[in-house]
Design a protein around this motif. Structure first.
Motif, PDB file in Angstrom:
ATOM      1  N   ALA A  82      21.357 -31.596  -8.614  1.00  0.00           N
ATOM      2  CA  ALA A  82      21.950 -32.606  -7.944  1.00  0.00           C
ATOM      3  C   ALA A  82      23.355 -31.803  -7.165  1.00  0.00           C
ATOM      4  O   ALA A  82      23.558 -30.619  -7.515  1.00  0.00           O
ATOM      5  N   GLY A  83      23.744 -32.427  -6.210  1.00  0.00           N
ATOM      6  CA  GLY A  83      24.843 -31.604  -5.261  1.00  0.00           C
ATOM      7  C   GLY A  83      24.598 -32.050  -3.665  1.00  0.00           C
ATOM      8  O   GLY A  83      23.531 -32.394  -3.360  1.00  0.00           O
ATOM      9  N   THR A  84      25.795 -31.649  -3.033  1.00  0.00           N
ATOM     10  CA  THR A  84      25.832 -31.926  -1.533  1.00  0.00           C
ATOM     11  C   THR A  84      24.834 -31.184  -0.758  1.00  0.00           C
ATOM     12  O   THR A  84      24.465 -30.141  -1.271  1.00  0.00           O
ATOM     13  N   LEU A 117      20.802 -33.228 -15.776  1.00  0.00           N
ATOM     14  CA  LEU A 117      21.234 -33.136 -14.184  1.00  0.00           C
ATOM     15  C   LEU A 117      22.134 -32.053 -14.192  1.00  0.00           C
ATOM     16  O   LEU A 117      23.134 -32.034 -14.728  1.00  0.00           O
ATOM     17  N   ILE A 118      21.860 -31.174 -13.322  1.00  0.00           N
ATOM     18  CA  ILE A 118      22.625 -29.852 -13.123  1.00  0.00           C
ATOM     19  C   ILE A 118      23.172 -30.304 -11.784  1.00  0.00           C
ATOM     20  O   ILE A 118      22.713 -30.333 -10.794  1.00  0.00           O
ATOM     21  N   TYR A 119      24.696 -30.484 -11.891  1.00  0.00           N
ATOM     22  CA  TYR A 119      25.532 -30.565 -10.663  1.00  0.00           C
ATOM     23  C   TYR A 119      26.168 -29.405 -10.098  1.00  0.00           C
ATOM     24  O   TYR A 119      26.855 -28.713 -10.812  1.00  0.00           O
ATOM     25  N   LEU A 120      25.399 -29.133  -8.823  1.00  0.00           N
ATOM     26  CA  LEU A 120      26.126 -27.812  -8.466  1.00  0.00           C
ATOM     27  C   LEU A 120      27.287 -28.078  -7.462  1.00  0.00           C
ATOM     28  O   LEU A 120      27.224 -28.997  -6.727  1.00  0.00           O
ATOM     29  N   GLU A 121      28.293 -27.278  -7.757  1.00  0.00           N
ATOM     30  CA  GLU A 121      29.742 -27.587  -7.026  1.00  0.00           C
ATOM     31  C   GLU A 121      30.142 -26.349  -6.488  1.00  0.00           C
ATOM     32  O   GLU A 121      29.884 -25.137  -6.820  1.00  0.00           O
ATOM     33  N   GLY A 122      30.860 -26.377  -5.146  1.00  0.00           N
ATOM     34  CA  GLY A 122      31.474 -25.101  -4.754  1.00  0.00           C
ATOM     35  C   GLY A 122      32.684 -25.677  -3.762  1.00  0.00           C
ATOM     36  O   GLY A 122      32.681 -26.868  -3.685  1.00  0.00           O
ATOM     37  N   MET A 147      25.384 -31.302 -16.537  1.00  0.00           N
ATOM     38  CA  MET A 147      25.930 -29.828 -16.662  1.00  0.00           C
ATOM     39  C   MET A 147      26.419 -29.506 -15.327  1.00  0.00           C
ATOM     40  O   MET A 147      25.713 -29.542 -14.264  1.00  0.00           O
ATOM     41  N   ARG A 148      27.873 -29.131 -14.967  1.00  0.00           N
ATOM     42  CA  ARG A 148      28.243 -28.776 -14.037  1.00  0.00           C
ATOM     43  C   ARG A 148      28.396 -27.222 -13.813  1.00  0.00           C
ATOM     44  O   ARG A 148      28.597 -26.366 -14.770  1.00  0.00           O
ATOM     45  N   ILE A 198      21.626 -24.392 -20.455  1.00  0.00           N
ATOM     46  CA  ILE A 198      20.366 -25.415 -20.312  1.00  0.00           C
ATOM     47  C   ILE A 198      19.773 -25.835 -21.590  1.00  0.00           C
ATOM     48  O   ILE A 198      19.724 -26.874 -21.919  1.00  0.00           O
ATOM     49  N   GLY A 199      19.298 -24.520 -22.198  1.00  0.00           N
ATOM     50  CA  GLY A 199      18.803 -24.797 -23.503  1.00  0.00           C
ATOM     51  C   GLY A 199      19.509 -25.366 -24.578  1.00  0.00           C
ATOM     52  O   GLY A 199      18.872 -26.321 -25.108  1.00  0.00           O
TER      53      GLY A 199
END
Ligand SMILES: Nc1ncnc2c1ncn2[C@@H]1O[C@H](COP(=O)(O)OP(=O)(O)O)[C@@H](O)[C@H]1O
Ligand SMILES: Nc1ncnc2c1ncn2[C@H]1C[C@H](O)[C@@H](COP(=O)(O)O)O1
Length: 223
Positions: A18-20, A137-142, A187-188, A210-211
């Motif tokens: 997930a992420g923008t 849900l992996i949340y991608l941020e920057g 997980m961010r 992740i594991g």
């Protein structure tokens, strides 16, 4: 009990990124699936019959686009279920309502009636005990600046021509949304913590995280 991959990730796991817009979801989705031997589920941009028109006229097309994305994502969800998992998915269904539909409603580019109709449809299809949620849900941020640079570099004209205020509004909404999201484990991940363009193996520490995360949450569900 499903088999575990090298990184301790169950072979039937479902991971959503997930992420923008522009943060790097598709790129990471491909890389994770490649490492794990998982299938991918991408959102439909090429061949999407509404997206171009939507960026030219939000008011006219926002409802149509939301219904289209909801149908596409729901079909993908069914496909993932039928395969029995082992998927990395580019963008979660939760962002459609939590970010996009809500933002257009709040900004007046989706009518209250259309928003109500869409929400009813979403809740009836997704927020039921029968709908399988992802393992993680992996949340991608920057930083906002890095993300804007990526939108420009990717070169989709409709996005390049969209006012920067639109991306800023979305960016701020994402921060708030993820702080309050609890439908599945999160997980961010910061986009500076790996470098897929120069060093493919830089996602190995991420795969280990992740594991561990999925094993922990599955144990909690079993106990
Ligand atoms: N780890 C990365 N390092 C540098 N550039 C990246 C990285 N991941 C993605 N990009 C670039 O950023 C742009 C947007 O990436 P993309 O994966 O399409 O984002 P999203 O799916 O979140 O919209 C693309 O031009 C892509 O090549
Ligand atoms: N639910 C959505 N509503 C409006 N626009 C959407 C929605 N889901 C995706 N989009 C747009 C945003 C981008 O222009 C493309 C693809 O998204 P990306 O984050 O680049 O994968 O579709």
């Amino acid at each position: 009990m499903s088999q575990l991959t090298t990184f301790g990730i169950p072979s039937n796991a479902v991971i959503t990124v997930a992420g923008t817009v522009g943060v790097g979801k598709s790129t990471l989705t491909s890389a994770l699936a490649n490492e794990l031997g998982f299938k991918t589920s991408f959102e439909k941009v090429d061949g999407n019959p509404y997206l171009d028109q939507f960026y030219k006229d939000f008011e006219r097309w926002s409802f149509h686009l939301q219904v289209y994305f909801l149908a596409e994502r729901f079909k993908e969800q069914k496909r993932i279920f039928e395969y029995g998992g082992g998927f990395v998915q580019d963008r979660s269904i939760y962002e459609d309502t939590g970010i996009f539909a809500k933002m257009h409603y709040d900004k007046g580019t989706m009518t209250p009636t259309d928003y109500d109709t869409y929400k009813n449809l979403f809740d009836a299809m997704v927020m039921t005990p029968y709908f399988p949620h992802p393992d993680l849900l992996i949340y991608l941020e920057g930083s906002f600046e890095d993300i804007l640079d990526r939108i420009q570099a990717r070169g989709r004209k409709m996005e390049q021509e969209t006012p920067v205020e639109y991306w800023k509004e979305m960016y701020d909404r994402y921060e708030h949304w993820i702080d309050n999201f609890n439908t599945c484990p999160v997980m961010r991940v910061n986009i500076n913590d790996y470098d897929l363009l120069n060093h493919e193996q830089s996602i190995d520490p991420l795969l280990e995280r992740i594991g561990k995360s999925i094993q922990t949450s599955r144990k909690l569900i079993r106990s």
